[in-house]
Design a protein around this motif. Sequence first.
Motif, PDB file in Angstrom:
ATOM      1  N   GLN A   1      -4.199   4.736 -13.928  1.00 29.78           N
ATOM      2  CA  GLN A   1      -5.877   4.876 -14.174  1.00 29.78           C
ATOM      3  C   GLN A   1      -6.121   6.078 -14.879  1.00 29.78           C
ATOM      4  N   PRO A   2      -7.157   6.738 -15.497  1.00 26.69           N
ATOM      5  CA  PRO A   2      -7.336   7.874 -16.247  1.00 26.69           C
ATOM      6  C   PRO A   2      -7.220   9.008 -15.399  1.00 26.69           C
ATOM      7  N   THR A   3      -7.510   8.807 -14.190  1.00 28.06           N
ATOM      8  CA  THR A   3      -7.685   9.866 -13.257  1.00 28.06           C
ATOM      9  C   THR A   3      -6.682   9.461 -11.977  1.00 28.06           C
TER      10      THR A   3
ATOM     11  N   PHE B   1       0.975  -1.179  -0.035  1.00 32.72           N
ATOM     12  CA  PHE B   1       0.103  -0.234  -0.155  1.00 32.72           C
ATOM     13  C   PHE B   1       0.934   1.363  -0.121  1.00 32.72           C
ATOM     14  N   ARG B   2       0.474   2.277  -0.988  1.00 30.68           N
ATOM     15  CA  ARG B   2       1.086   3.332  -0.857  1.00 30.68           C
ATOM     16  C   ARG B   2       0.481   4.717  -1.238  1.00 30.68           C
ATOM     17  N   ILE B   3       0.541   5.735  -0.417  1.00 29.15           N
ATOM     18  CA  ILE B   3      -0.151   6.939  -0.720  1.00 29.15           C
ATOM     19  C   ILE B   3       0.235   7.427  -1.802  1.00 29.15           C
ATOM     20  N   ASN B   4      -0.526   8.128  -2.823  1.00 29.76           N
ATOM     21  CA  ASN B   4      -0.256   8.618  -4.009  1.00 29.76           C
ATOM     22  C   ASN B   4      -0.207  10.230  -3.701  1.00 29.76           C
TER      23      ASN B   4
ATOM     24  N   GLU C   1      -6.933  16.451  -5.136  1.00 27.03           N
ATOM     25  CA  GLU C   1      -7.947  15.745  -5.891  1.00 27.03           C
ATOM     26  C   GLU C   1      -9.236  15.525  -4.771  1.00 27.03           C
ATOM     27  N   LYS C   2     -10.360  15.933  -5.358  1.00 25.76           N
ATOM     28  CA  LYS C   2     -11.504  15.708  -4.510  1.00 25.76           C
ATOM     29  C   LYS C   2     -12.398  14.505  -4.829  1.00 25.76           C
ATOM     30  N   ASN C   3     -12.652  14.346  -6.164  1.00 23.71           N
ATOM     31  CA  ASN C   3     -13.427  13.229  -6.677  1.00 23.71           C
ATOM     32  C   ASN C   3     -12.525  12.052  -7.375  1.00 23.71           C
ATOM     33  N   PHE C   4     -12.620  10.948  -6.980  1.00 25.63           N
ATOM     34  CA  PHE C   4     -11.741   9.899  -7.184  1.00 25.63           C
ATOM     35  C   PHE C   4     -12.558   8.829  -7.942  1.00 25.63           C
TER      36      PHE C   4
END
Length: 139
Positions: A55-57, A14-17, A23-26
């Motif tokens: 991923q795209p976003t 696991f790693r925080i991006n 970003e608010k909407n994932f």
Amino acid sequence: MLKFLGYKVTEMSFRINSEAQNEKNFQINPKIRFDLKKDPRSLVVAVNVTIDKSQPTPVPFELNLNLVGSFQAEGDMNIEEMRIQASSMIFPYVRAAVTNITTNANLPAYYLPVIDFGAPASAAPKKSESVIIRPLEDI
């Protein structure tokens, strides 16, 4: 028809991006793969969940989880029946593990999408190919 013998997590990362902090909407599209290995009286199901930056976003975290479940066949079943029962039994443990990882990272809990295992394996999504169920030669 199948007796659940237990499961074990064989790999977890696991790693925080940090690139996604603002970003608010994932929109997270996990890649979920089920690998099956059948012997005359047993079945092993290996599940891999991957969420990565491809991923795209942007996604808030990257995750890789491998979990292996063991089952004993208690009667004559075809592989399709075994696939449905075993996958249905093991997937809640996979979902719980992913949710616990994100919660313990002090992020909002992330829940994997629900999967209808009653649908034929050939009906897995083709467009995104996010859920793959295939036989496994060796775990």
